[in-house]
Design a protein around this motif. Structure first.
Motif, short mmCIF file in Angstrom:
data_model
loop_
_atom_site.label_atom_id
_atom_site.label_comp_id
_atom_site.label_asym_id
_atom_site.label_seq_id
_atom_site.Cartn_x
_atom_site.Cartn_y
_atom_site.Cartn_z
N VAL A 127 2.32 -4.13 -6.34
CA VAL A 127 3.56 -4.10 -5.36
C VAL A 127 3.02 -4.45 -3.95
CG1 VAL A 127 5.46 -3.00 -4.36
CG2 VAL A 127 4.98 -2.64 -6.67
N ILE A 128 2.09 -3.80 -3.50
CA ILE A 128 1.48 -4.08 -2.26
C ILE A 128 0.93 -5.47 -1.95
CG2 ILE A 128 -0.17 -3.48 -0.48
CD1 ILE A 128 1.93 -1.43 -0.62
N ILE A 129 0.40 -5.95 -3.00
CA ILE A 129 -0.33 -7.39 -3.12
C ILE A 129 1.02 -8.49 -2.92
CG2 ILE A 129 -1.44 -9.14 -4.15
CD1 ILE A 129 -3.29 -7.12 -2.63
N LYS A 130 1.80 -8.07 -3.75
CA LYS A 130 3.22 -8.75 -3.62
C LYS A 130 3.60 -9.17 -2.31
CE LYS A 130 7.93 -8.82 -5.30
NZ LYS A 130 8.99 -7.91 -6.28
N THR A 131 3.98 -8.02 -1.57
CA THR A 131 4.49 -7.98 -0.15
C THR A 131 3.58 -8.66 0.61
OG1 THR A 131 5.61 -5.75 -0.63
CG2 THR A 131 5.28 -6.45 1.67
N ILE A 132 2.09 -8.43 0.76
CA ILE A 132 1.53 -9.31 1.76
C ILE A 132 1.21 -10.71 1.50
CG2 ILE A 132 -1.13 -9.71 2.15
CD1 ILE A 132 -1.62 -6.53 1.59
N ALA A 133 1.42 -11.06 0.01
CA ALA A 133 1.61 -12.57 -0.49
C ALA A 133 2.78 -13.21 0.26
CB ALA A 133 1.41 -12.75 -1.94
N GLY A 134 3.85 -12.49 0.06
CA GLY A 134 5.31 -12.76 0.61
C GLY A 134 5.03 -13.28 2.06
N PHE A 135 4.53 -11.99 3.06
CA PHE A 135 4.35 -12.59 4.17
C PHE A 135 3.49 -13.83 4.52
CE2 PHE A 135 5.53 -7.68 5.06
CZ PHE A 135 6.46 -8.15 5.58
N LEU A 136 2.56 -13.92 3.86
CA LEU A 136 1.60 -14.82 4.12
C LEU A 136 2.14 -16.22 3.80
CD1 LEU A 136 -1.70 -13.57 2.19
CD2 LEU A 136 -1.70 -14.16 4.62
N ASN A 137 3.15 -16.34 2.99
CA ASN A 137 3.72 -17.54 2.41
C ASN A 137 5.03 -17.71 3.57
OD1 ASN A 137 2.11 -18.56 0.42
ND2 ASN A 137 2.94 -17.12 -1.07
N THR A 138 5.31 -16.98 4.20
CA THR A 138 6.61 -17.20 5.01
C THR A 138 6.13 -17.23 6.61
OG1 THR A 138 7.72 -15.63 3.45
CG2 THR A 138 8.85 -16.45 5.22
N ARG A 139 6.40 -16.20 7.16
CA ARG A 139 6.14 -16.48 8.51
C ARG A 139 5.35 -15.09 9.26
NH1 ARG A 139 10.21 -14.44 12.38
NH2 ARG A 139 12.07 -13.70 11.31
N GLY A 140 4.56 -14.52 8.31
CA GLY A 140 3.87 -13.33 8.55
C GLY A 140 4.68 -11.85 8.77
N GLY A 141 3.98 -10.91 8.89
CA GLY A 141 4.89 -9.69 9.29
C GLY A 141 4.11 -8.32 9.34
N THR A 142 4.85 -7.09 9.20
CA THR A 142 4.17 -6.08 9.18
C THR A 142 4.44 -5.00 8.01
OG1 THR A 142 4.21 -5.86 11.65
CG2 THR A 142 3.97 -3.93 10.54
N LEU A 143 3.59 -4.76 7.58
CA LEU A 143 3.59 -3.70 6.35
C LEU A 143 3.32 -2.07 6.73
CD1 LEU A 143 4.28 -3.17 3.34
CD2 LEU A 143 1.93 -3.81 2.62
N LEU A 144 4.10 -1.54 6.31
CA LEU A 144 3.89 -0.02 6.79
C LEU A 144 3.73 0.79 5.37
CD1 LEU A 144 6.18 0.65 9.91
CD2 LEU A 144 3.77 0.10 9.88
N ILE A 145 2.60 1.33 5.13
CA ILE A 145 2.30 2.20 4.06
C ILE A 145 2.20 3.73 4.46
CG2 ILE A 145 0.76 2.63 1.88
CD1 ILE A 145 -0.52 -0.17 2.17
N GLY A 146 3.22 4.36 3.91
CA GLY A 146 3.08 5.96 4.28
C GLY A 146 4.49 6.12 4.75
N VAL A 147 5.53 5.24 4.52
CA VAL A 147 6.76 5.71 5.22
C VAL A 147 7.84 4.85 3.96
CG1 VAL A 147 8.56 4.54 6.82
CG2 VAL A 147 6.11 4.75 7.31
N ASP A 148 8.73 5.88 3.53
CA ASP A 148 9.42 5.70 2.62
C ASP A 148 10.59 4.58 2.89
OD1 ASP A 148 11.57 6.99 3.81
OD2 ASP A 148 11.67 8.61 2.46
N ASP A 149 11.47 4.04 2.04
CA ASP A 149 12.69 3.16 2.51
C ASP A 149 13.64 3.59 3.56
OD1 ASP A 149 11.59 1.39 0.56
OD2 ASP A 149 12.97 2.09 -1.27
N ASP A 150 13.83 4.94 3.70
CA ASP A 150 14.60 5.47 4.68
C ASP A 150 14.03 5.95 6.10
OD1 ASP A 150 16.79 5.59 2.89
OD2 ASP A 150 16.11 7.46 1.97
N GLY A 151 12.63 5.23 6.27
CA GLY A 151 12.07 5.49 7.12
C GLY A 151 11.29 6.72 7.49
N LEU A 152 11.46 7.68 6.55
CA LEU A 152 10.61 9.02 6.52
C LEU A 152 9.26 8.77 6.36
CD1 LEU A 152 10.98 12.15 6.67
CD2 LEU A 152 11.26 11.87 4.21
N SER A 153 8.34 9.42 7.20
CA SER A 153 7.09 9.42 7.32
C SER A 153 6.35 10.25 6.05
CB SER A 153 6.44 9.87 8.63
OG SER A 153 6.85 9.00 9.66
N LEU A 154 5.69 9.81 5.05
CA LEU A 154 5.01 10.56 3.81
C LEU A 154 3.67 10.62 4.15
CD1 LEU A 154 7.05 8.75 0.99
CD2 LEU A 154 7.61 10.80 2.25
#
Length: 266
Positions: free
Chosen positions: A141-168
């Motif tokens: 899933v992480i690789i899928k997200t990175i590949a998606g950013f690479l193929n579009t216009r780049g971006g930021t991936l935060l790991i350790g944060v859930d969908d609601d923005g809670l720091s895990l």
């Protein structure tokens, strides 16, 4: 400095400087190599410095002008290549600055904005919080997200944060690694990128770590790729892109159409 490097006016200084280097640096070096290789001149009483100076004094004579122009041309090409290299470095730094500062240096502010086309949150890379155990499927899933950013216009991936923005945090992920710290985590991510996407694409990724709410967060800055990036998962080749704040896989027809508009038209 970056803006100056990107300016075409700077090219006008790199090219003549390259010509000067070609004539007054490369040419003397070649003359010395010829002297040493063929034990010239025939008169051993003429030392190497004198031989070089005598040849350089003839550089702009009628019989040597074509040779001198050839060295000047080589130097100009070197100057052009060096300018292009600096231009790419400047573009990369500008993109990193852009991604680093969206919407600012404050990580909390970035999380508060929420997920969008250039920002994605992931709870973990290896730890399944729902089933409370290691789950290597999450790596894909992480690789899928990175590949998606690479193929579009780049971006930021935060790991350790859930969908609601809670720091895990990353403690659960760290516990699954041999090297249970940020260095081991970064090495593992780079290993995944090399395995699924290609080692050369590690240069498009910047990995950093931040403290937020007493928890460590991994921040991955992804630059847009200059060519289509495919994820190789076993015998399965996949193409991903960012759309509508998420990452989606394109089928062959969709991928060909997107690649044609994204890269081949440039």
């Amino acid at each position: 400095m970056r803006n100056r490097v990107l300016s075409k006016k700077v090219l006008l200084s790199f090219i003549p400087m390259g010509a000067i280097i070609g004539v007054f640096v490369l040419k003397p070096l070649v003359i010395m190599l010829i002297w040493l290789e063929f034990k010239l001149p025939a008169n051993p009483d003429v030392p190497l410095p004198t031989y070089v100076v005598n040849n350089m004094l003839k550089s702009f004579s009628f019989e040597m002008i074509l040779v001198t122009l050839a060295f000047a041309s080589i130097g100009m090409i070197i100057g052009l290549v060096f300018w292009l290299f600096l231009k790419e470095v400047a573009k990369r730094e500008q993109m990193i600055d852009f991604l680093t500062n969206q919407p600012g240096n404050d990580l909390a502010a970035l999380i508060a904005v929420g997920e969008n086309d250039t920002v994605e949150f992931k709870s973990s890379m290896r730890w399944d919080y729902q089933n409370d155990k290691l789950n290597k499927v999450l790596e894909v899933v992480i690789i899928k997200t990175i590949a998606g950013f690479l193929n579009t216009r780049g971006g930021t991936l935060l790991i350790g944060v859930d969908d609601d923005g809670l720091s895990l945090g990353l403690d659960k992920d760290y516990s699954t690694l041999k090297k249970k710290n940020s260095d081991g985590y970064e090495q593992y991510i780079n290993g995944l990128i090399s395995s699924y996407l290609g080692t050369d694409l590690c240069a498009k990724i910047n990995i950093m770590f931040h403290q937020l709410d007493d928890k460590e967060i991994c921040r991955i800055l992804i630059l847009p790729a200059k060519f289509p990036v495919y994820s190789q998962n076993g015998n399965k080749t996949q193409f991903f892109m960012r759309a509508g704040g998420g990452t989606r896989e394109l089928n062959i027809k969709e991928a060909m159409k997107y690649i044609s508009s994204r890269w081949e038209s440039n």
